[in-house]
Design a protein around this motif. Sequence first.
Motif, mmCIF file in Angstrom:
data_model
loop_
_atom_site.group_PDB
_atom_site.id
_atom_site.type_symbol
_atom_site.label_atom_id
_atom_site.label_comp_id
_atom_site.label_asym_id
_atom_site.label_seq_id
_atom_site.Cartn_x
_atom_site.Cartn_y
_atom_site.Cartn_z
ATOM 1 N N GLU A 40 90.139 63.407 99.885
ATOM 2 C CA GLU A 40 89.872 62.051 100.847
ATOM 3 C C GLU A 40 91.103 61.418 100.889
ATOM 4 O O GLU A 40 91.726 60.767 99.886
ATOM 5 C CB GLU A 40 88.761 61.270 100.570
ATOM 6 C CG GLU A 40 88.404 60.405 101.429
ATOM 7 C CD GLU A 40 86.978 59.695 101.460
ATOM 8 O OE1 GLU A 40 86.659 58.654 102.231
ATOM 9 O OE2 GLU A 40 86.188 60.168 100.793
ATOM 10 N N ALA A 41 91.586 61.163 102.335
ATOM 11 C CA ALA A 41 92.788 60.279 102.720
ATOM 12 C C ALA A 41 92.497 59.126 103.600
ATOM 13 O O ALA A 41 93.297 58.600 104.198
ATOM 14 C CB ALA A 41 93.711 61.396 103.315
ATOM 15 N N THR A 42 91.251 58.727 103.620
ATOM 16 C CA THR A 42 90.854 57.751 104.276
ATOM 17 C C THR A 42 91.589 56.549 104.268
ATOM 18 O O THR A 42 91.696 55.983 103.115
ATOM 19 C CB THR A 42 89.264 57.318 104.187
ATOM 20 O OG1 THR A 42 88.600 58.275 104.179
ATOM 21 C CG2 THR A 42 88.892 55.954 104.896
ATOM 22 N N LEU A 43 92.346 55.985 105.142
ATOM 23 C CA LEU A 43 93.097 54.796 105.227
ATOM 24 C C LEU A 43 93.253 53.941 106.536
ATOM 25 O O LEU A 43 93.664 54.298 107.632
ATOM 26 C CB LEU A 43 94.642 55.127 104.945
ATOM 27 C CG LEU A 43 95.672 54.060 104.691
ATOM 28 C CD1 LEU A 43 95.333 53.364 103.445
ATOM 29 C CD2 LEU A 43 97.011 54.657 104.560
ATOM 30 N N ALA A 87 98.747 58.419 100.538
ATOM 31 C CA ALA A 87 97.441 58.658 100.651
ATOM 32 C C ALA A 87 97.048 60.171 100.957
ATOM 33 O O ALA A 87 96.234 60.879 100.169
ATOM 34 C CB ALA A 87 96.749 58.064 102.013
ATOM 35 N N VAL A 88 97.954 60.655 101.686
ATOM 36 C CA VAL A 88 97.924 62.307 101.690
ATOM 37 C C VAL A 88 98.402 62.818 100.390
ATOM 38 O O VAL A 88 97.746 63.970 100.167
ATOM 39 C CB VAL A 88 98.850 62.623 102.815
ATOM 40 C CG1 VAL A 88 99.043 64.393 102.986
ATOM 41 C CG2 VAL A 88 98.222 62.361 104.350
ATOM 42 N N THR A 89 99.144 62.596 99.796
ATOM 43 C CA THR A 89 99.577 62.894 98.438
ATOM 44 C C THR A 89 98.498 63.178 97.479
ATOM 45 O O THR A 89 98.449 64.042 96.754
ATOM 46 C CB THR A 89 100.839 62.190 98.077
ATOM 47 O OG1 THR A 89 101.954 62.362 99.044
ATOM 48 C CG2 THR A 89 101.483 63.076 96.729
ATOM 49 N N LEU A 279 91.569 55.468 93.812
ATOM 50 C CA LEU A 279 92.255 56.694 93.630
ATOM 51 C C LEU A 279 93.109 57.125 94.613
ATOM 52 O O LEU A 279 94.038 57.869 94.468
ATOM 53 C CB LEU A 279 91.273 57.699 93.070
ATOM 54 C CG LEU A 279 90.696 57.370 91.695
ATOM 55 C CD1 LEU A 279 89.372 58.593 91.393
ATOM 56 C CD2 LEU A 279 91.432 57.334 90.722
ATOM 57 N N ARG A 280 92.924 56.696 95.775
ATOM 58 C CA ARG A 280 93.549 56.806 96.935
ATOM 59 C C ARG A 280 95.018 56.367 96.987
ATOM 60 O O ARG A 280 95.917 56.625 97.397
ATOM 61 C CB ARG A 280 92.942 56.348 98.334
ATOM 62 C CG ARG A 280 91.625 57.111 98.607
ATOM 63 C CD ARG A 280 90.905 56.290 99.835
ATOM 64 N NE ARG A 280 90.526 54.783 99.252
ATOM 65 C CZ ARG A 280 90.227 53.810 100.187
ATOM 66 N NH1 ARG A 280 90.434 53.946 101.626
ATOM 67 N NH2 ARG A 280 90.121 52.906 99.761
ATOM 68 N N ILE A 303 86.395 51.702 89.137
ATOM 69 C CA ILE A 303 87.116 52.236 89.926
ATOM 70 C C ILE A 303 86.763 51.556 91.546
ATOM 71 O O ILE A 303 85.471 51.493 91.589
ATOM 72 C CB ILE A 303 86.937 53.704 89.999
ATOM 73 C CG1 ILE A 303 87.521 54.389 88.736
ATOM 74 C CG2 ILE A 303 87.383 54.626 91.439
ATOM 75 C CD1 ILE A 303 87.363 55.966 88.736
ATOM 76 N N HIS A 304 87.609 51.359 92.317
ATOM 77 C CA HIS A 304 87.285 50.953 93.769
ATOM 78 C C HIS A 304 86.913 52.297 94.501
ATOM 79 O O HIS A 304 87.828 53.173 94.702
ATOM 80 C CB HIS A 304 88.564 50.259 94.387
ATOM 81 C CG HIS A 304 88.400 49.731 95.422
ATOM 82 N ND1 HIS A 304 89.241 50.219 96.884
ATOM 83 C CD2 HIS A 304 87.587 48.607 95.733
ATOM 84 C CE1 HIS A 304 88.875 49.333 97.813
ATOM 85 N NE2 HIS A 304 87.594 48.469 97.321
ATOM 86 N N ASN A 305 85.692 52.140 95.044
ATOM 87 C CA ASN A 305 85.430 53.606 95.613
ATOM 88 C C ASN A 305 84.286 53.061 96.781
ATOM 89 O O ASN A 305 83.198 53.116 96.889
ATOM 90 C CB ASN A 305 84.475 54.223 94.641
ATOM 91 C CG ASN A 305 83.751 55.456 94.967
ATOM 92 O OD1 ASN A 305 84.242 56.067 95.951
ATOM 93 N ND2 ASN A 305 82.462 55.644 94.727
ATOM 94 N N PRO A 306 84.956 52.316 97.982
ATOM 95 C CA PRO A 306 84.010 51.881 99.061
ATOM 96 C C PRO A 306 83.945 52.911 100.304
ATOM 97 O O PRO A 306 83.777 52.405 101.239
ATOM 98 C CB PRO A 306 84.981 50.755 99.365
ATOM 99 C CG PRO A 306 86.455 51.020 99.363
ATOM 100 C CD PRO A 306 86.361 52.355 98.007
ATOM 101 N N THR A 307 84.425 54.120 100.109
ATOM 102 C CA THR A 307 84.695 55.043 101.264
ATOM 103 C C THR A 307 83.670 56.091 101.219
ATOM 104 O O THR A 307 82.697 55.993 101.423
ATOM 105 C CB THR A 307 86.220 55.459 101.367
ATOM 106 O OG1 THR A 307 86.702 56.295 100.427
ATOM 107 C CG2 THR A 307 87.134 54.182 101.636
ATOM 108 N N GLY A 308 84.209 57.327 101.574
ATOM 109 C CA GLY A 308 83.423 58.271 101.953
ATOM 110 C C GLY A 308 82.828 59.231 100.949
ATOM 111 O O GLY A 308 83.387 59.059 99.606
ATOM 112 N N PRO A 309 82.174 60.341 101.241
ATOM 113 C CA PRO A 309 81.505 61.077 99.982
ATOM 114 C C PRO A 309 82.538 61.913 99.220
ATOM 115 O O PRO A 309 82.159 62.302 98.099
ATOM 116 C CB PRO A 309 80.652 62.075 100.729
ATOM 117 C CG PRO A 309 80.966 62.122 102.261
ATOM 118 C CD PRO A 309 81.611 60.560 102.381
#
Length: 393
Positions: A40-43, A87-89, A279-280, A303-309
């Motif tokens: 996941e690369a959500t930014l 983020a992509v890396t 982790l992003r 861990i900060h984990n506020p995004t997608g599945p």
Amino acid sequence: MTSGSPALASIDLAVVDVSAKTIWLFLHVRTQDGAEGFGEATLFGAEEAIAAEVAKARALLLQRPLPLPGGALQALAMAQASSARRAVTHALEQALVDLFARRAGLSVARYLGGPYRDRLAAYANINRGISDRTPAGFAERARWVVENHGYDGVKIAPFDGLNWQGDLAQRRRALAAGIDRILAVRDAIGRERRLMVDCHWRLSRLDAIEVLRLTESANLFWLEDALDDGAFSAEDFRSVRSTANGIGVRIAGGERAETVADIHDIAAAGGMDVVLPDLRVTGIRNGMVMLQCAVAAGMEASIHNPTGPVLDAISVQVAAALPSFAILEGQVGETALFDEIAGGRPTLIDGHRPVPDGPGTGLAPKLSFDAALPKAGSGIATFAGVAGAGADA
């Protein structure tokens, strides 16, 4: 190229337009032998830049005889890389770790040397799912999440519109409104459940101390990102932490930390009890080292984990692979798309999330890859002043 390390055959991007506040970006990678993995690369606000970096990654990596995953990640490394490149890396690292764990028939946690536990204490970040921003709206949403999803803890970001540098009268109104929301949520979820408050760096030292004083009866589990480390001193951070610890509250933060050096600085400042890197931002292996350093320095790991599945599934596995870990965040209630993509709602048992032990992350996301980005202007360029949003809300 070493045997057992085939070249990358494809890197695909999935775009999920969730809301005006949220666009999820996912990577799917496949090697020439047909193995696959997901990252996941959500930014938020950088979707076009992410798409451009994925195109660059394809040009640099596809069909090349690089040892994976290290060779691919090294090929993307650059001095002073943009946040989109990072983020992509890091999404590529997630996908390749997932891929190689699947090929080995191991869970990601086992592939990374764990697991140290088969279930994780968990809490629900409910902020983006709260459309009614009144205290009653916060309370209703919090009650619904704990009763219908089974979480023993919730996190809210109640200080909409507050800016510690802003007009004093407006600041006082925003501060009072936030405190009312906190107290309403505590009443709604009961005394036995954890309540976390994320401030998104909106407070001054005096504001933070006042919040702690006026919410002492709410028995907060932690106060997160109260102060901006670019604007306040280590002494300010220690003062807020001392006040918090004096009433049994932790101070949490560190989602912007990128390196072990950042953890060293956080530890040296002495203003934090819980560190929760993303982790992003860190990548998997670097993030694990950072958290082990934080624990060695006397702080708790999260861990900060506020995004997608996809990031959620990765974060569960990484948390299980760490020798010491406190509690894991999960984004809950913003959209039904989370459960649709994941193939179901995350399971909780007695407020804890079981760690899947199947190959990879255990997630087979239901996604359409290489979907077009939303039209320009369909999202928002900044979260400043937006109800229910912070840097990552």
